[in-house]
Design a protein around this motif. Structure first.
Motif, short mmCIF file in Angstrom:
data_model
loop_
_atom_site.label_atom_id
_atom_site.label_comp_id
_atom_site.label_asym_id
_atom_site.label_seq_id
_atom_site.Cartn_x
_atom_site.Cartn_y
_atom_site.Cartn_z
N UNK A 1 0.84 -1.25 0.18
CA UNK A 1 0.01 0.11 0.20
C UNK A 1 0.96 1.31 -0.06
N UNK A 2 0.38 2.19 -0.69
CA UNK A 2 1.28 3.41 -0.78
C UNK A 2 1.04 4.28 0.37
N UNK A 3 2.34 5.16 0.87
CA UNK A 3 2.13 5.83 1.95
C UNK A 3 1.18 7.10 1.59
N UNK A 4 0.34 7.22 2.80
CA UNK A 4 -0.38 8.48 2.58
C UNK A 4 -0.41 9.21 3.97
N UNK A 5 -0.82 10.44 3.72
CA UNK A 5 -1.08 11.48 4.82
C UNK A 5 -2.51 11.68 4.78
N UNK A 6 -3.02 11.86 5.91
CA UNK A 6 -4.47 12.30 6.14
C UNK A 6 -4.32 13.38 7.32
N UNK A 20 -5.17 19.75 11.22
CA UNK A 20 -4.50 18.56 12.24
C UNK A 20 -3.16 17.89 11.25
N UNK A 21 -2.05 17.74 11.94
CA UNK A 21 -1.05 17.22 11.07
C UNK A 21 -0.96 15.89 11.53
N UNK A 22 -0.46 14.69 10.73
CA UNK A 22 -0.17 13.43 11.25
C UNK A 22 0.90 13.29 12.45
N UNK A 23 1.57 14.30 12.89
CA UNK A 23 1.99 14.50 14.18
C UNK A 23 1.33 14.91 15.47
#
Length: 142
Positions: A1-6, A20-23
């Motif tokens: 699966x590809x890397x994704x950011x949400x 919001x950020x993934x962090x």
């Protein structure tokens, strides 16, 4: 699966959003008073420039550490030209890398910047799709 950011961006009313950020950190986005906002947050297009400088800056900072270079201070100035017609976008961006110190190794710093610009920085690669990029390195010897 590809890397994704949400990223979740929630409307807080009027022209203000919180993103919001993934962090798990958040940032506020708002329009200028000229555009109906209160200017209480970051502007979306300027955030793109921060992302560009931050992405490349992380690369360069990591390489400064790996190469054991002596740099007192380092900052990136990102100057972008916005098109006149809607949708307005950046068609040209100058990225200035400023290095400060009494023992700057210019060749190695040049290599660090080149590696970021040409190989590592994904945001730089995205910008290449829509803007002409001008890279400048300035050395400030103390």
């Amino acid at each position: 699966m590809a890397n994704t950011n949400h990223v979740t961006t929630k409307w807080l009313g009027e022209m203000t959003f919180e993103s919001t950020n993934p962090s798990n950190h958040t940032l506020r986005i708002d329009a200028s008073p000229d555009d109906g906002g209160k200017g209480s947050g970051l502007r979306p297009k300027a955030l793109m420039l921060s992302a560009l400088a931050g992405c490349s800056g992380l690369d360069v900072a990591s390489l400064i550490k790996k190469m054991k270079l002596d740099v007192d201070d380092f900052q990136i100035e990102t100057i972008a030209n916005l098109t006149d017609e809607h949708p307005k976008y950046y068609d040209a961006v100058t990225i200035e890398y400023h290095f400060y110190g009494s023992n700057l190794k210019e060749e190695k710093l040049q290599k660090a910047v080149d590696l970021s610009v040409e190989k590592y920085c994904g945001v730089m690669e995205m910008f290449r799709k829509f803007a002409n990029l001008n890279i400048e390195i300035l050395y400030h010897h103390k």
